[in-house]
Design a protein around this motif. Sequence first.
Motif, mmCIF file in Angstrom:
data_model
loop_
_atom_site.group_PDB
_atom_site.id
_atom_site.type_symbol
_atom_site.label_atom_id
_atom_site.label_comp_id
_atom_site.label_asym_id
_atom_site.label_seq_id
_atom_site.Cartn_x
_atom_site.Cartn_y
_atom_site.Cartn_z
ATOM 1 N N UNK A 68 14.456 33.166 134.259
ATOM 2 C CA UNK A 68 14.670 31.826 133.525
ATOM 3 C C UNK A 68 13.194 31.481 132.910
ATOM 4 N N UNK A 69 13.197 30.578 131.875
ATOM 5 C CA UNK A 69 12.117 30.136 131.474
ATOM 6 C C UNK A 69 11.507 29.090 132.308
ATOM 7 N N UNK A 97 9.840 35.704 133.649
ATOM 8 C CA UNK A 97 9.907 36.208 135.164
ATOM 9 C C UNK A 97 8.662 35.724 136.038
ATOM 10 N N UNK A 98 8.003 34.614 135.405
ATOM 11 C CA UNK A 98 6.748 33.975 136.177
ATOM 12 C C UNK A 98 6.878 33.859 137.757
ATOM 13 N N UNK A 99 7.660 33.524 138.058
ATOM 14 C CA UNK A 99 8.046 33.459 139.720
ATOM 15 C C UNK A 99 7.998 34.752 140.359
ATOM 16 N N UNK A 100 8.794 35.664 139.601
ATOM 17 C CA UNK A 100 9.008 37.038 140.262
ATOM 18 C C UNK A 100 7.611 37.630 140.272
ATOM 19 N N UNK A 101 6.836 37.734 138.960
ATOM 20 C CA UNK A 101 5.668 38.014 139.253
ATOM 21 C C UNK A 101 4.760 37.587 140.022
ATOM 22 N N UNK A 102 4.536 36.325 140.413
ATOM 23 C CA UNK A 102 3.758 35.853 141.402
ATOM 24 C C UNK A 102 4.251 36.533 142.620
ATOM 25 N N UNK A 152 9.765 26.471 132.514
ATOM 26 C CA UNK A 152 9.998 25.161 132.638
ATOM 27 C C UNK A 152 11.398 24.525 133.108
ATOM 28 N N UNK A 153 12.441 25.752 133.111
ATOM 29 C CA UNK A 153 13.804 25.322 133.470
ATOM 30 C C UNK A 153 14.035 26.060 134.994
ATOM 31 N N UNK A 154 12.920 26.722 135.435
ATOM 32 C CA UNK A 154 13.146 27.467 136.983
ATOM 33 C C UNK A 154 13.398 26.691 137.825
ATOM 34 N N UNK A 155 14.437 26.978 138.430
ATOM 35 C CA UNK A 155 14.874 25.660 139.687
ATOM 36 C C UNK A 155 14.001 25.896 140.903
ATOM 37 N N UNK A 156 13.452 24.809 141.657
ATOM 38 C CA UNK A 156 12.835 24.897 143.009
ATOM 39 C C UNK A 156 13.584 25.935 143.964
#
Length: 256
Positions: A102-103, A157-162, A105-109
């Motif tokens: 997800x983008x 995929x910023x959170x996945x990469x984190x 800014x739209x990634x859910x907590x």
Amino acid sequence: MSHPLFDIRGRVALVTGSSRGIGRALAQGLAEAGCAVVLNGRDRHALERTRAELADRTGATVHAQAFDVTDPGAVAEAIPRLEDLAGPLDILVNNAGMQHRAPFTEFLTEDWHRLLETNLSSAFLVGREVARRMTARGSGKIVNICSVQSEVVRPGIAPYSATKGGLKMLTKGMCADLGPSGIQVNGLAPGYFDTELTAALVADETFTAWVRGRTPAGRWGQVGDLVGALIFLCSPASDFVNGQLLYVDGGMTSVL
């Protein structure tokens, strides 16, 4: 005859998240190499199906242990139980993982936390419990399944990469703490692989063209491409290899 440094016959291995996809392929590779393998997942029926198929295909001893690798209590209860069943663990493959796109800014907590728990916390929880037992025995191999996204990233995929970047550093930290006890902790980092979880991406002609153009090998990875690297990291051949990430990506992370 293969070199004895790569002989892992008789070892006992746990592979988390192994009812399908890359985890299943890794478990099958270890079974074919002569290991007794413990499969893990949350779906008991899928797990039992995979267990029966792998036992029939390889002739190896294959066990199935359904438990939630993100639940500290479940992990603490399961590891002693599965060692009573299969024997002391020589090998742990922390493979359980998930993806969510997800983008930023739209990634859910809640999706952020779900990725953290599945991709990173599970490796900490299972790794800690298994390492306590390996430390007492003075040996063991732990392989954390990282990703090219431990090193590079694409939009969405910023959170996945984190989580995968965190897993890279957890691998190095586990090496620092566990190396003196005779335990090697390394990461196996796949590139873009053709599995049931990536079927939609493989079917996307534009994305597949990007993967082929971005990868010197010019193709998607096949799950069997990972088995040789895993056997190396689980064998005596890697006894002086610790805290490293082995990228199996067709060269993707080496080029611009």
